[in-house]
Design a protein around this motif. Structure first.
Motif, PDB file in Angstrom:
ATOM      1  N   TYR A  75      14.734 -11.212  16.083  1.00  0.00           N
ATOM      2  CA  TYR A  75      15.782 -11.540  15.328  1.00  0.00           C
ATOM      3  C   TYR A  75      14.948 -11.162  13.935  1.00  0.00           C
ATOM      4  CZ  TYR A  75      18.910 -14.686  13.145  1.00  0.00           C
ATOM      5  OH  TYR A  75      20.144 -15.250  11.806  1.00  0.00           O
ATOM      6  N   MET A  76      14.548 -12.349  13.740  1.00  0.00           N
ATOM      7  CA  MET A  76      13.197 -12.704  12.504  1.00  0.00           C
ATOM      8  C   MET A  76      12.259 -11.023  12.299  1.00  0.00           C
ATOM      9  SD  MET A  76      12.219 -16.552  12.632  1.00  0.00           S
ATOM     10  CE  MET A  76      10.703 -17.066  14.184  1.00  0.00           C
ATOM     11  N   SER A  77      12.681 -11.055  10.723  1.00  0.00           N
ATOM     12  CA  SER A  77      11.195 -10.246  10.732  1.00  0.00           C
ATOM     13  C   SER A  77      10.605  -9.998  10.762  1.00  0.00           C
ATOM     14  CB  SER A  77      11.728 -10.120   9.112  1.00  0.00           C
ATOM     15  OG  SER A  77      12.755  -9.014   8.366  1.00  0.00           O
ATOM     16  N   LEU A  99      20.376  -7.827  10.784  1.00  0.00           N
ATOM     17  CA  LEU A  99      20.286  -7.710  10.344  1.00  0.00           C
ATOM     18  C   LEU A  99      18.520  -8.163   9.311  1.00  0.00           C
ATOM     19  CD1 LEU A  99      21.497 -10.385   7.301  1.00  0.00           C
ATOM     20  CD2 LEU A  99      21.394 -10.831   9.656  1.00  0.00           C
ATOM     21  N   TYR A 100      18.908  -7.168   8.254  1.00  0.00           N
ATOM     22  CA  TYR A 100      16.932  -7.544   7.126  1.00  0.00           C
ATOM     23  C   TYR A 100      16.761  -6.677   6.166  1.00  0.00           C
ATOM     24  CZ  TYR A 100      15.324  -2.682   7.301  1.00  0.00           C
ATOM     25  OH  TYR A 100      13.931  -1.501   7.205  1.00  0.00           O
ATOM     26  N   GLU A 101      15.344  -7.717   5.243  1.00  0.00           N
ATOM     27  CA  GLU A 101      15.743  -7.238   3.976  1.00  0.00           C
ATOM     28  C   GLU A 101      15.922  -5.934   3.179  1.00  0.00           C
ATOM     29  OE1 GLU A 101      13.291  -8.493   5.816  1.00  0.00           O
ATOM     30  OE2 GLU A 101      12.039  -7.401   6.205  1.00  0.00           O
ATOM     31  N   ASP A 141      11.757 -19.892   5.141  1.00  0.00           N
ATOM     32  CA  ASP A 141       9.822 -20.021   4.350  1.00  0.00           C
ATOM     33  C   ASP A 141       9.919 -18.705   5.524  1.00  0.00           C
ATOM     34  OD1 ASP A 141       8.750 -19.693   2.774  1.00  0.00           O
ATOM     35  OD2 ASP A 141       7.145 -21.532   3.152  1.00  0.00           O
ATOM     36  N   TYR A 142       9.952 -17.937   5.388  1.00  0.00           N
ATOM     37  CA  TYR A 142       9.210 -16.215   5.886  1.00  0.00           C
ATOM     38  C   TYR A 142       9.695 -14.885   5.057  1.00  0.00           C
ATOM     39  CZ  TYR A 142      13.496 -15.238   8.719  1.00  0.00           C
ATOM     40  OH  TYR A 142      14.705 -14.821   9.325  1.00  0.00           O
ATOM     41  N   ILE A 143       9.763 -13.843   5.800  1.00  0.00           N
ATOM     42  CA  ILE A 143       9.614 -12.151   4.938  1.00  0.00           C
ATOM     43  C   ILE A 143      11.144 -12.376   4.310  1.00  0.00           C
ATOM     44  CG2 ILE A 143       9.335 -11.110   7.246  1.00  0.00           C
ATOM     45  CD1 ILE A 143       8.523  -9.293   5.694  1.00  0.00           C
ATOM     46  N   TYR A 144      11.675 -12.259   5.920  1.00  0.00           N
ATOM     47  CA  TYR A 144      13.463 -12.117   5.536  1.00  0.00           C
ATOM     48  C   TYR A 144      13.723 -13.297   4.201  1.00  0.00           C
ATOM     49  CZ  TYR A 144      18.692 -12.575   5.706  1.00  0.00           C
ATOM     50  OH  TYR A 144      19.728 -12.070   5.639  1.00  0.00           O
ATOM     51  N   PRO A 145      13.565 -14.437   4.219  1.00  0.00           N
ATOM     52  CA  PRO A 145      14.143 -15.401   3.281  1.00  0.00           C
ATOM     53  C   PRO A 145      13.791 -14.350   1.535  1.00  0.00           C
ATOM     54  CG  PRO A 145      14.659 -16.422   5.194  1.00  0.00           C
ATOM     55  CD  PRO A 145      13.353 -14.996   5.462  1.00  0.00           C
TER      56      PRO A 145
HETATM   57  C1  ACM Z   1      15.310 -11.561   9.659  1.00  0.00           C
HETATM   58  O1  ACM Z   1      15.093 -12.204   9.468  1.00  0.00           O
HETATM   59  N1  ACM Z   1      15.382 -10.556   9.384  1.00  0.00           N
HETATM   60  C2  ACM Z   1      17.076 -12.346  10.254  1.00  0.00           C
END
Ligand code: ACM
Length: 731
Positions: A75-77, A99-101, A141-145
């Protein structure tokens, strides 16, 4: 045929709120496939525990020890990125359903989630049209946001939006006290804003509940908050907030309703989110890919075959037909905006007229290699096309500068084409067969700039790579280094750059050996560097003169008059050629393009044409409705502030300084003025009516009217004659 597949989801930790649903969706699809085909999937599930390191370890185990070819999940990038070394080593594939960046094209990953131009951009466009130009950004606080927000910043810069503040919270954070005290202050000091949230996981429900308690009167907009988090936070905290997604559970299509029923029959009353649907689709796409290659006996190349088969596969599922784009391995996606209603459902309030193709943002410093490979394939985003005198004069200086070793400074607003002019100089110079290295000084943290520009020796500092690192100056040796946004370079770093420019020698960080470099510097800035000079200024005078032997100033698009339509035609022709279409712009669209102010300049125009091109689907003619909302509605809003009484040709102007008729109004203001007085007019009468109104406004002063209309006095006289508007000669 039994096929093992690896399912990698967060079943514990902050992301479990989504991961558990993704696993259920995967198991549902596997059950369907196993019941109806000879292909039998054997799922092997691992919990990534919302931790990228565990995700990578489990992926390694599944692919190396268990012999799985295809992984589905993450899920998380940060989890996805942690898997990349495993994919590189084993050749296995990942189908990523989130979804992602959108800043990645890995050959072993298929991306089923939306990228920013399919979700974030339409949402921002909708927000500035309907809510506010002011934004507060919050994220985990990580890459996607962080990456998404840097794109949000760029997008808003292009359309004249403003970011009031930006905050990040640790993953799993449940307390936001200091943030809400700031936000409450903003409520009182700002006329209005939109809160844009990329907070993920368990934090989401806590955040929305706190938001509700604080009675903030503006909605939260989010590309990530889904039906899963809404169920946890409760209707009271969720109602009225807005999310964007290619899929909402509330979509009323037959296929979706069937899917929702099937899902809830199996798992009970559970909210269904976009990531769950993408996971369900991922399993079906994989099954279809396997069925395409089932006649081929298993071999070592099977992973390659699955990859090729996946590239051209489509599936008709809960959100309609999806097709894997064979070049980018992403999907064309619908864009939908939904608002939470009193039942806690996300109900669509806006939808794109069709699926939008994925667009990528690859021009970052860490993707130099990609930029390098684009050298032979110049970026069509900003093109050197036009007839405007100031623009052509700049190009002429560029041509002359190319034949000299002298430094060049290019200034101009964001999106005016500074990098393209720099590339043009490089390509026209004797350095053309060596590297052109573009660096954005603002995207490298100040403390890293030295090591990025000059490189470092092994052991230069804690965390330095084994073997050291070569810097951008050495990479560009024999070629050109393009230092974009040089005005953002910390003042403390500037003497070092000055010395290199003067002496053409560098020292690596931690190194004692002088290294000679032969690099041409082209610098660019959207600031007026001259005003930054001086003792207290942020830019050194000596460096300024060193880097600006030639100075090219690029005009804003709204100052380039007819070039707006020339460039629009150019971008349309490129899209027509690539997509084998023959689309044209309608006259109404041409008028709107001429009326818009284009704060994002050529890049904004290029994006608007691309957006309209795809949204017009099979229509040959591109119509106003196909334009991005903010371009179209800008004209409508302007018009609403400007009452046009067509009967007596009087224009009364309400409360808007764009309508200032002072003769020193700049060309962009004149464009906007022209917009106001022309919008409601039928196209064929537009010119005549605009002329009448400008004459009314100026008391029949020909010079002032000509200025307001953006035409010469002689042209205006010819028009007056043509429309029979000349006053009778006094006898
Ligand atoms: C995400 O981290 N791509 C939601």
């Amino acid at each position: 045929m039994i096929k093992k597949i690896g399912l990698l989801f967060s079943l514990s930790g902050t992301i479990a709120v989504v991961g558990e649903g993704q696993l259920q969706a995967a198991l549902l699809a596997i059950e369907e496939i196993n019941q109806s085909s000879i292909l039998q999937f054997e799922p092997i599930t691992r919990d990534t525990k919302s931790d990228p390191v565990i995700a990578a370890k489990e992926a390694h185990d599944l692919t190396k020890e268990v012999g799985v070819d295809v992984l589905i999940g993450c899920y998380m990038s940060s989890e996805r990125n942690a898997l990349i070394p495993v994919l590189n080593q084993t050749g296995s594939l990942l189908i990523y359903p989130t979804l992602y960046e959108g800043e990645q094209l890995h050959p072993n990953i298929f991306y089923l989630g939306a990228v920013p131009n399919q979700q974030v951009e339409p949402l921002l466009s909708w927000a500035i049209t309907n809510l506010s130009y002011n934004f507060v950004l919050v994220g985990s606080d990580y890459i996607y946001p962080r990456s998404t927000n840097s794109q949000v910043r760029q997008f808003l810069e292009n359309v004249g939006g403003k970011i009031l503040a930006e905050y990040y919270f640790p993953l799993g954070c449940e307390k936001f006290d200091y943030f809400f005290s700031d936000l409450n202050e903003m409520v009182h000091t700002q006329p209005g804003f939109v809160l844009f949230s990329t907070i993920v996981g368990t934090s989401v429900a806590h955040f929305y509940q706190e938001y509700k308690k604080n009675n903030i009167p503006f909605p939260i907009l989010s590309p990530i908050t889904s039906e899963r988090e809404i169920r946890i936070m409760g209707i009271d905290a969720a109602q009225g907030h807005i999310s964007t997604s290619p899929y909402f559970e509330s979509i009323e299509s037959e296929k979706n309703q069937k899917f929702v029923k099937m899902f809830t029959t199996k798992f009970g009353d559970q909210p269904i989110s976009r990531e769950m649907v993408s996971t369900y689709e991922a399993i079906h796409l994989l099954s279809l890919a396997y069925s395409k290659i089932s006649s081929v006996p298993y071999s070592k190349e099977q992973k390659e075959r699955v990859k090729i088969a996946l590239k051209n596969t489509s599936f008709n599922g809960p959100r309609g037909k999806i097709i894997v784009d064979p070049t980018t391995q992403h999907l064309w996606q619908w864009s939908r905006i939904g608002k939470v209603n009193s039942k806690g459902e996300l109900k669509s309030i806006w939808s794109s007229p069709g699926p939008i193709p994925p667009r990528h943002y690859l021009a970052r410093v860490d993707q130099i290699i990609v930029s390098e490979s684009r050298l032979n394939n110049p970026d069509p985003v900003v093109s050197l096309v036009g007839v405007d005198k100031i623009f052509l004069k700049g190009l002429n200086v560029a041509r002359i500068a190319a034949n000299t070793p002298a430094s060049v400074l290019i200034t101009g607003d964001t999106g005016t084409g500074k990098e393209l002019v720099a590339r043009f100089i490089h390509d026209a110079s004797t350095r053309r067969n060596n590297s052109f290295i573009p660096i954005s000084c603002s995207s490298i943290p100040g403390e890293l700039l030295g090591s990025e520009l000059f490189g470092y020796e092994e052991g230069a500092f804690t965390g330095a790579k084994r073997g050291g690192k070569i810097g951008f100056f050495e990479m560009a040796n024999g070629g050109t280094l393009f230092l974009d946004e040089i005005g953002e370079m910390p003042i403390g770093q500037q003497p070092q750059l000055l010395r290199v420019v003067e002496e053409k020698k560098i020292y690596k960080l931690g190194g004692h050996k002088q290294i000679s470099v032969d690099v041409r510097i082209i610098a660019a800035s959207n600031k007026n560097l001259f005003t930054e000079l001086g003792n207290l200024g942020s830019f050194r005078r000596d460096l300024y003169y060193r880097i600006s032997v030639f100075h090219i100033e690029l005009p804003r698009l709204c100052e380039r008059g007819d070039d707006i339509l020339i460039l629009a035609g150019h971008f349309l022709a490129l899209l027509n050629a690539t997509n084998r279409k023959d689309k044209v712009l309608s006259k109404e669209v041409e008028n709107i393009l001429m009326m818009h102010n284009w704060p994002g300049n050529i890049r904004e125009l290029s994006n608007a044409i691309e957006y309209a091109f795809y949204l017009s689907l099979d229509n040959i003619k591109i119509l106003p409705d196909h334009l991005p909302q903010h371009v179209f509605s800008n004209i409508v809003n302007i018009n609403n502030n400007c009452l046009v009484d067509e009967r007596n040709h009087k224009t009364s102007i309400i409360n808007n300084n764009f309508c200032d008729t002072k003769s020193n109004a700049n060309p962009c203001e004149r464009n906007a003025y022209f917009a106001r007085i022309t919008h409601n007019m039928k196209i064929k009468n537009m010119e005549e009516k605009a002329i009448r109104q400008s004459l009314d406004l100026t008391g029949f002063n020909i010079s002032k009217s000509a200025f307001l209309l953006g035409m010469g006095r002689n042209t205006l006289y010819r028009r007056l004659k043509k429309y029979n508007l000349l006053p009778p000669l006094k006898s």
